[in-house]
Design a protein around this motif. Structure first.
Motif, PDB file in Angstrom:
ATOM      1  N   ASN A  28       0.814  -1.219   0.000  1.00  0.00           N
ATOM      2  CA  ASN A  28       0.000   0.000   0.000  1.00  0.00           C
ATOM      3  C   ASN A  28       0.845   1.266   0.000  1.00  0.00           C
ATOM      4  OD1 ASN A  28       0.868  -0.648   2.681  1.00  0.00           O
ATOM      5  ND2 ASN A  28      -0.544   0.897   3.467  1.00  0.00           N
ATOM      6  N   GLU A  29       2.147   1.145  -0.224  1.00  0.00           N
ATOM      7  CA  GLU A  29       3.051   2.289  -0.097  1.00  0.00           C
ATOM      8  C   GLU A  29       3.716   2.652  -1.425  1.00  0.00           C
ATOM      9  OE1 GLU A  29       4.611   1.850   4.526  1.00  0.00           O
ATOM     10  OE2 GLU A  29       5.786   0.911   2.914  1.00  0.00           O
ATOM     11  N   VAL A  30       4.280   3.861  -1.433  1.00  0.00           N
ATOM     12  CA  VAL A  30       5.122   4.300  -2.549  1.00  0.00           C
ATOM     13  C   VAL A  30       6.501   4.652  -2.005  1.00  0.00           C
ATOM     14  CG1 VAL A  30       3.182   5.156  -3.911  1.00  0.00           C
ATOM     15  CG2 VAL A  30       4.348   6.720  -2.348  1.00  0.00           C
ATOM     16  N   LEU A  31       7.521   4.471  -2.833  1.00  0.00           N
ATOM     17  CA  LEU A  31       8.874   4.903  -2.491  1.00  0.00           C
ATOM     18  C   LEU A  31       9.112   6.247  -3.157  1.00  0.00           C
ATOM     19  CD1 LEU A  31      11.698   4.326  -1.247  1.00  0.00           C
ATOM     20  CD2 LEU A  31      12.311   3.290  -3.455  1.00  0.00           C
ATOM     21  N   ILE A  32       9.541   7.218  -2.365  1.00  0.00           N
ATOM     22  CA  ILE A  32       9.729   8.579  -2.854  1.00  0.00           C
ATOM     23  C   ILE A  32      11.201   8.963  -2.772  1.00  0.00           C
ATOM     24  CG2 ILE A  32       9.135  11.019  -2.494  1.00  0.00           C
ATOM     25  CD1 ILE A  32       6.511  10.009  -1.192  1.00  0.00           C
ATOM     26  N   GLU A  33      11.756   9.433  -3.889  1.00  0.00           N
ATOM     27  CA  GLU A  33      13.072  10.062  -3.849  1.00  0.00           C
ATOM     28  C   GLU A  33      12.878  11.461  -3.288  1.00  0.00           C
ATOM     29  OE1 GLU A  33      16.875  11.257  -6.687  1.00  0.00           O
ATOM     30  OE2 GLU A  33      15.070  10.404  -7.603  1.00  0.00           O
ATOM     31  N   VAL A  34      13.365  11.676  -2.089  1.00  0.00           N
ATOM     32  CA  VAL A  34      13.063  12.904  -1.354  1.00  0.00           C
ATOM     33  C   VAL A  34      13.895  14.065  -1.901  1.00  0.00           C
ATOM     34  CG1 VAL A  34      12.993  13.988   0.916  1.00  0.00           C
ATOM     35  CG2 VAL A  34      12.549  11.537   0.705  1.00  0.00           C
ATOM     36  N   GLY A  68       8.805  15.011  -3.211  1.00  0.00           N
ATOM     37  CA  GLY A  68       9.770  14.383  -4.106  1.00  0.00           C
ATOM     38  C   GLY A  68       9.073  13.642  -5.231  1.00  0.00           C
ATOM     39  N   THR A  69       9.794  12.709  -5.822  1.00  0.00           N
ATOM     40  CA  THR A  69       9.324  11.969  -6.987  1.00  0.00           C
ATOM     41  C   THR A  69       9.165  10.495  -6.649  1.00  0.00           C
ATOM     42  OG1 THR A  69      10.503  13.507  -8.440  1.00  0.00           O
ATOM     43  CG2 THR A  69       9.799  11.422  -9.389  1.00  0.00           C
ATOM     44  N   ILE A  70       8.037   9.920  -7.024  1.00  0.00           N
ATOM     45  CA  ILE A  70       7.798   8.494  -6.783  1.00  0.00           C
ATOM     46  C   ILE A  70       8.683   7.672  -7.711  1.00  0.00           C
ATOM     47  CG2 ILE A  70       6.108   6.633  -6.971  1.00  0.00           C
ATOM     48  CD1 ILE A  70       3.958   8.608  -6.128  1.00  0.00           C
ATOM     49  N   THR A  71       9.451   6.740  -7.115  1.00  0.00           N
ATOM     50  CA  THR A  71      10.353   5.891  -7.902  1.00  0.00           C
ATOM     51  C   THR A  71       9.920   4.432  -7.917  1.00  0.00           C
ATOM     52  OG1 THR A  71      11.808   5.582  -5.988  1.00  0.00           O
ATOM     53  CG2 THR A  71      12.306   7.420  -7.468  1.00  0.00           C
ATOM     54  N   ALA A  72       9.019   4.038  -7.023  1.00  0.00           N
ATOM     55  CA  ALA A  72       8.496   2.671  -7.019  1.00  0.00           C
ATOM     56  C   ALA A  72       7.157   2.667  -6.302  1.00  0.00           C
ATOM     57  CB  ALA A  72       9.473   1.706  -6.330  1.00  0.00           C
ATOM     58  N   ILE A  73       6.289   1.728  -6.678  1.00  0.00           N
ATOM     59  CA  ILE A  73       4.976   1.649  -6.052  1.00  0.00           C
ATOM     60  C   ILE A  73       4.698   0.220  -5.605  1.00  0.00           C
ATOM     61  CG2 ILE A  73       4.028   3.593  -7.351  1.00  0.00           C
ATOM     62  CD1 ILE A  73       2.593   1.582  -9.154  1.00  0.00           C
ATOM     63  N   THR A  78      -2.867   2.107  -6.907  1.00  0.00           N
ATOM     64  CA  THR A  78      -3.438   2.384  -8.238  1.00  0.00           C
ATOM     65  C   THR A  78      -3.514   3.875  -8.565  1.00  0.00           C
ATOM     66  OG1 THR A  78      -5.687   2.351  -7.311  1.00  0.00           O
ATOM     67  CG2 THR A  78      -4.815   0.270  -8.182  1.00  0.00           C
ATOM     68  N   GLN A  79      -3.463   4.733  -7.546  1.00  0.00           N
ATOM     69  CA  GLN A  79      -3.671   6.161  -7.794  1.00  0.00           C
ATOM     70  C   GLN A  79      -2.401   6.919  -8.167  1.00  0.00           C
ATOM     71  OE1 GLN A  79      -3.513   4.605  -4.814  1.00  0.00           O
ATOM     72  NE2 GLN A  79      -3.935   6.020  -3.113  1.00  0.00           N
ATOM     73  N   TRP A  80      -1.242   6.256  -8.043  1.00  0.00           N
ATOM     74  CA  TRP A  80       0.031   6.912  -8.370  1.00  0.00           C
ATOM     75  C   TRP A  80       0.835   6.025  -9.311  1.00  0.00           C
ATOM     76  CZ3 TRP A  80      -0.342  11.690  -6.842  1.00  0.00           C
ATOM     77  CH2 TRP A  80      -0.982  12.012  -5.654  1.00  0.00           C
ATOM     78  N   LYS A  81       1.770   6.657 -10.018  1.00  0.00           N
ATOM     79  CA  LYS A  81       2.701   5.914 -10.873  1.00  0.00           C
ATOM     80  C   LYS A  81       4.101   6.482 -10.682  1.00  0.00           C
ATOM     81  CE  LYS A  81       1.931   8.791 -14.994  1.00  0.00           C
ATOM     82  NZ  LYS A  81       1.144   9.826 -14.288  1.00  0.00           N
ATOM     83  N   THR A  82       5.101   5.728 -11.084  1.00  0.00           N
ATOM     84  CA  THR A  82       6.461   6.231 -10.969  1.00  0.00           C
ATOM     85  C   THR A  82       6.606   7.501 -11.805  1.00  0.00           C
ATOM     86  OG1 THR A  82       7.184   4.814 -12.786  1.00  0.00           O
ATOM     87  CG2 THR A  82       7.430   3.952 -10.547  1.00  0.00           C
ATOM     88  N   GLY A  83       7.352   8.448 -11.263  1.00  0.00           N
ATOM     89  CA  GLY A  83       7.532   9.741 -11.919  1.00  0.00           C
ATOM     90  C   GLY A  83       6.607  10.823 -11.400  1.00  0.00           C
ATOM     91  N   ASP A  84       5.536  10.444 -10.688  1.00  0.00           N
ATOM     92  CA  ASP A  84       4.631  11.455 -10.123  1.00  0.00           C
ATOM     93  C   ASP A  84       5.352  12.261  -9.044  1.00  0.00           C
ATOM     94  OD1 ASP A  84       2.519  10.736 -11.710  1.00  0.00           O
ATOM     95  OD2 ASP A  84       1.515   9.522 -10.185  1.00  0.00           O
ATOM     96  N   GLN A  85       5.080  13.561  -9.037  1.00  0.00           N
ATOM     97  CA  GLN A  85       5.652  14.449  -8.024  1.00  0.00           C
ATOM     98  C   GLN A  85       4.613  14.663  -6.923  1.00  0.00           C
ATOM     99  OE1 GLN A  85       7.015  18.008 -10.025  1.00  0.00           O
ATOM    100  NE2 GLN A  85       8.701  16.933 -11.024  1.00  0.00           N
ATOM    101  N   VAL A  86       4.991  14.319  -5.699  1.00  0.00           N
ATOM    102  CA  VAL A  86       4.038  14.348  -4.591  1.00  0.00           C
ATOM    103  C   VAL A  86       4.673  14.972  -3.351  1.00  0.00           C
ATOM    104  CG1 VAL A  86       2.802  12.290  -5.379  1.00  0.00           C
ATOM    105  CG2 VAL A  86       4.732  12.039  -3.809  1.00  0.00           C
ATOM    106  N   CYS A  87       3.798  15.394  -2.444  1.00  0.00           N
ATOM    107  CA  CYS A  87       4.206  15.688  -1.075  1.00  0.00           C
ATOM    108  C   CYS A  87       3.461  14.692  -0.194  1.00  0.00           C
ATOM    109  CB  CYS A  87       3.923  17.129  -0.675  1.00  0.00           C
ATOM    110  SG  CYS A  87       2.223  17.689  -0.889  1.00  0.00           S
ATOM    111  N   ALA A  88       4.053  14.355   0.948  1.00  0.00           N
ATOM    112  CA  ALA A  88       3.492  13.242   1.716  1.00  0.00           C
ATOM    113  C   ALA A  88       3.652  13.466   3.206  1.00  0.00           C
ATOM    114  CB  ALA A  88       4.158  11.931   1.317  1.00  0.00           C
ATOM    115  N   LEU A  89       2.668  12.974   3.956  1.00  0.00           N
ATOM    116  CA  LEU A  89       2.715  12.934   5.414  1.00  0.00           C
ATOM    117  C   LEU A  89       3.283  11.588   5.830  1.00  0.00           C
ATOM    118  CD1 LEU A  89       1.714  14.466   8.065  1.00  0.00           C
ATOM    119  CD2 LEU A  89      -0.257  12.939   7.936  1.00  0.00           C
TER     120      LEU A  89
END
Length: 322
Positions: A28-34, A68-73, A78-89
């Motif tokens: 249920n998580e994404v990996l973000i390059e911070v 940062g940028t999502i590098t793995a999901i 389903t709502q995000w893909k690699t390359g998406d730019q997000v902010c996260a809690l």
């Protein structure tokens, strides 16, 4: 990856750069390059050993908000893909080159915002939405008082309350800070070092108060609340104890409440994110909310960032650039 680690409870100097394994996202998580991580007061408490992270969060890497940028999901995302730019809690782990986040606790980086600006959003916006609008039930035309108006929470509360039509009042510790608060939308900002906020506001009163100070502010807050007023606590930096006459609450039908965010479950935070995207992101898109970044530091200088926060000199957010 590089990460800032609390090597032992103590002063800012206990924050050290270490090499750690890059985390792997759960289903249920994404990996973000911070790219940037916000500094918050709870990070200070954690560094001193007074605010343990949740069991499922990194235990010695602080940091509650990133961009940062999502590098793995994860396989369930389903709502995000690699390359998406997000902010996260986050529950922790933000002071690092990579961090994992619950997919439901991520929001898109607002259009035309930098990563540094976006990293200043999650912890403060989630906190303000929960406490001012959900618990405090602030409405258009009501009087709203936020203490610590020049803090990250304060600048967020001022702008959102004003955007939703409230009459905003605040306290701050210098004329410069008060001026900033008024430029952001406060009708009146009170320098608590030379004025007493109870004296200034007793005629207009407050319908909702957001307090992080506690101590002798507690009874003053209660006295200036209007009938059916709501007093919401998110901290008590000057102490959490006061002798209250409950008949004062009864006569004016007051609500005294408060909350913490970090220990709430994932579903609760996901619901907050949904509400924030629906209600706050349009305010940002309309240009009614702007980031106030006081200073940025390199990841290696996290100790200096903590020293600055503890000095209380800053106006707005302090952010690590990675």
């Amino acid at each position: 990856m590089k990460a800032v680690v609390i090597t032992q409870p103590g002063e800012p100097e206990v924050l050290k750069i270490q090499e750690r394994e890059t985390p792997l996202p759960k289903p249920n998580e994404v990996l973000i390059e911070v790219k940037a991580a916000g500094i918050n007061r709870p990070d200070i408490f954690q560094r001193k050993g007074n605010y343990p992270p949740p069991a499922d969060a990194p235990q010695d890497i602080p940091g509650l908000e990133i961009a940062g940028t999502i590098t793995a999901i994860g396989k369930e995302v389903t709502q995000w893909k690699t390359g998406d730019q997000v902010c996260a809690l986050l529950g922790g782990g933000g002071y690092a080159a990579f961090a994992v986040a619950d997919a439901g606790h991520c929001l898109p980086v607002p259009a035309n915002w930098t990563f540094v600006e976006a990293a200043s959003l999650p912890e403060t916006v989630f906190t303000v939405w929960q406490n001012v609008f959900r618990l405090g039930k602030l409405k258009n035309g009501e009087n709203f008082l936020v203490h610590g108006g020049s803090s990250g929470i304060g600048i967020t509360a001022i702008q959102l309350a004003a955007a939703f039509g409230a009459n905003v009042y605040t306290t701050a510790g210098s004329d410069e800070k008060c001026k900033t608060c008024q430029n952001l939308g406060a009708k009146r900002s009170i320098n608590y070092k030379i004025e007493d906020f109870e004296t200034v506001l007793k005629k207009v009163g407050a319908d909702v108060i957001l307090d992080m100070i506690g101590g002798d502010y507690i009874l003053k807050n209660i006295r200036i609340l209007n009938p059916d007023g709501r007093l919401v606590y998110i901290n008590a930096m000057k102490g959490g104890k006061a002798e209250i006459d409950v008949t004062d609450l009864m006569k004016k039908r007051l609500t005294l409440t408060g909350s913490t965010l970090r220990n709430r479950n994932a579903d609760f935070k996901t619901q907050l994110a949904i509400e924030i995207k629906a209600n706050v992101w349009p305010v940002i898109a309309a240009g009614k909310f702007k980031p106030i970044i006081y200073r940025t530091f390199k990841l290696e200088d996290a100790a200096k960032a903590h020293q600055l926060m503890e000095s209380n000199e800053h106006i707005g957010k302090i952010v690590l650039e990675i």
